[in-house]
Design a protein around this motif. Structure first.
Motif, short mmCIF file in Angstrom:
data_model
loop_
_atom_site.label_atom_id
_atom_site.label_comp_id
_atom_site.label_asym_id
_atom_site.label_seq_id
_atom_site.Cartn_x
_atom_site.Cartn_y
_atom_site.Cartn_z
N VAL A 79 41.53 30.22 47.21
CA VAL A 79 41.47 31.80 47.33
C VAL A 79 40.18 32.20 47.36
CG1 VAL A 79 42.38 33.75 46.86
CG2 VAL A 79 44.10 31.45 46.51
N MET A 80 39.61 32.73 48.52
CA MET A 80 38.93 33.72 47.82
C MET A 80 38.38 35.07 48.45
SD MET A 80 36.78 30.90 47.84
CE MET A 80 35.12 30.95 49.08
N VAL A 81 37.89 35.51 47.41
CA VAL A 81 38.00 36.93 46.96
C VAL A 81 36.18 37.55 47.43
CG1 VAL A 81 38.13 38.69 45.11
CG2 VAL A 81 39.24 36.49 45.00
N ASP A 82 37.12 38.91 48.02
CA ASP A 82 36.09 39.50 48.85
C ASP A 82 34.77 39.96 47.38
OD1 ASP A 82 34.52 39.98 50.94
OD2 ASP A 82 35.95 41.05 52.31
N ALA A 83 34.08 39.10 47.37
CA ALA A 83 33.04 40.22 46.12
C ALA A 83 31.57 40.16 46.59
CB ALA A 83 33.15 39.39 44.58
N TYR A 84 31.51 41.08 45.75
CA TYR A 84 29.98 41.98 46.11
C TYR A 84 29.07 41.27 47.59
CZ TYR A 84 30.75 41.50 41.60
OH TYR A 84 31.16 40.90 40.39
N LYS A 88 40.39 43.37 44.29
CA LYS A 88 39.79 42.39 45.27
C LYS A 88 40.91 41.12 44.62
CE LYS A 88 36.61 45.13 47.19
NZ LYS A 88 34.36 44.46 47.32
N VAL A 89 40.41 41.10 43.84
CA VAL A 89 41.05 39.41 43.84
C VAL A 89 42.65 39.85 43.73
CG1 VAL A 89 41.59 37.89 41.38
CG2 VAL A 89 39.05 39.34 41.86
N GLU A 90 42.99 40.32 43.15
CA GLU A 90 45.20 40.82 43.36
C GLU A 90 45.39 40.83 45.24
OE1 GLU A 90 48.72 43.85 42.80
OE2 GLU A 90 46.61 44.85 42.71
N LYS A 91 44.41 41.56 45.72
CA LYS A 91 44.56 41.43 47.11
C LYS A 91 44.37 40.18 47.82
CE LYS A 91 42.92 43.59 51.11
NZ LYS A 91 42.03 44.28 52.44
N ALA A 92 43.46 39.16 47.10
CA ALA A 92 42.96 37.54 47.78
C ALA A 92 44.59 36.93 47.48
CB ALA A 92 41.90 37.50 47.29
N THR A 135 33.84 34.98 47.28
CA THR A 135 33.93 34.46 46.55
C THR A 135 34.94 33.31 46.14
OG1 THR A 135 31.90 36.12 45.92
CG2 THR A 135 32.79 34.36 44.11
N PRO A 136 34.62 32.42 45.35
CA PRO A 136 35.88 31.17 44.44
C PRO A 136 36.14 32.07 43.22
CG PRO A 136 34.00 29.74 45.13
CD PRO A 136 33.27 31.33 45.28
N ILE A 137 37.54 32.15 43.13
CA ILE A 137 38.18 33.32 42.09
C ILE A 137 38.18 32.76 40.64
CG2 ILE A 137 39.89 33.08 40.05
CD1 ILE A 137 41.37 33.93 43.35
N ASN A 138 37.10 31.16 40.44
CA ASN A 138 36.48 31.27 39.07
C ASN A 138 35.58 31.76 38.65
OD1 ASN A 138 35.35 29.60 41.27
ND2 ASN A 138 36.14 27.50 40.25
N GLN A 139 34.65 32.47 40.27
CA GLN A 139 33.12 32.51 39.96
C GLN A 139 33.40 34.13 39.88
OE1 GLN A 139 31.35 30.91 43.06
NE2 GLN A 139 31.27 29.16 42.73
N VAL A 140 33.90 34.57 39.15
CA VAL A 140 34.68 35.89 39.51
C VAL A 140 35.43 36.52 37.94
CG1 VAL A 140 34.38 37.03 41.87
CG2 VAL A 140 36.34 36.52 40.88
#
Length: 187
Positions: free
Chosen positions: A43-48, A80-84, A52-57
């Protein structure tokens, strides 16, 4: 010149090992009714501005057998994490509690188990294709050496060597699939 041809079987093995490792990573993401932090790895999150992998946020924990929690470090990323997670196809409904996202892992019903075994089959087919592509690369190297003067006996020897490796790795893929399917179907 062609008499000193030596196929790099270590490279072929290394690449086939990579295909098996990728398969095992994909299998780890398939849930089997028990909570596991590794199920969130794909699971990848649209971050920054990038994926980005979840374990990096956030911090991923498994406090109990049927619960995964994610403590998101940046409050702005919680949505964003919830949406991902919702869009990941894992079939998990996230619950928010401030910056902590709780993922209760529901019991798998028979229909969902069958769907997951089909997904596991697709993952293993991708691994088989990867192994066959590596085989093709090895056979192409042998054909090129044949054109450069490799003897027919040497050609047959190297082709048999590559085929033997291919058969071994395809069997490894099939064994991994059988194990994963049994794990998924176990109630």
């Amino acid at each position: 010149m062609a008499d000193d041809f030596l196929l790099d079987t270590d490279d072929i093995k290394r690449r086939m090992d990579g295909a098996i490792a990728a398969l095992k990573t994909e299998f780890a993401s398939l849930r089997t009714g028990r909570a596991s932090a590794s199920m969130l790895e794909p699971v990848m999150v649209d971050a920054y501005g990038q994926k980005t992998p979840i374990n990096q946020v956030g911090t991923v924990n498994v406090p109990e057998p049927r619960m995964v929690t994610i403590n998101v470090w940046d409050k702005g990323l919680v949505g964003k994490v919830e949406k991902a997670i919702r869009e990941s196809g894992l079939g998990i409904n996230p619950q928010l509690n401030g910056t902590i996202i709780m993922l209760p892992i529901p019991e798998l019903n028979e229909e969902r188990r069958k769907e997951l075994t089909k997904v596991a089959s697709q993952y293993s087919e991708h691994a088989r294709v990867a192994v066959r592509n590596i085989r093709r690369d090895g056979m192409d190297q042998i054909k090129k050496a044949k054109a450069d003067g490799l003897s027919e006996d040497d050609q047959k020897f190297w082709e048999a060597e590559v085929q033997e490796l291919t058969d071994l790795y395809i069997k490894n893929v099939d064994d991994a699939l059988e194990t994963k399917q049994a794990e998924i179907m176990q109630v």
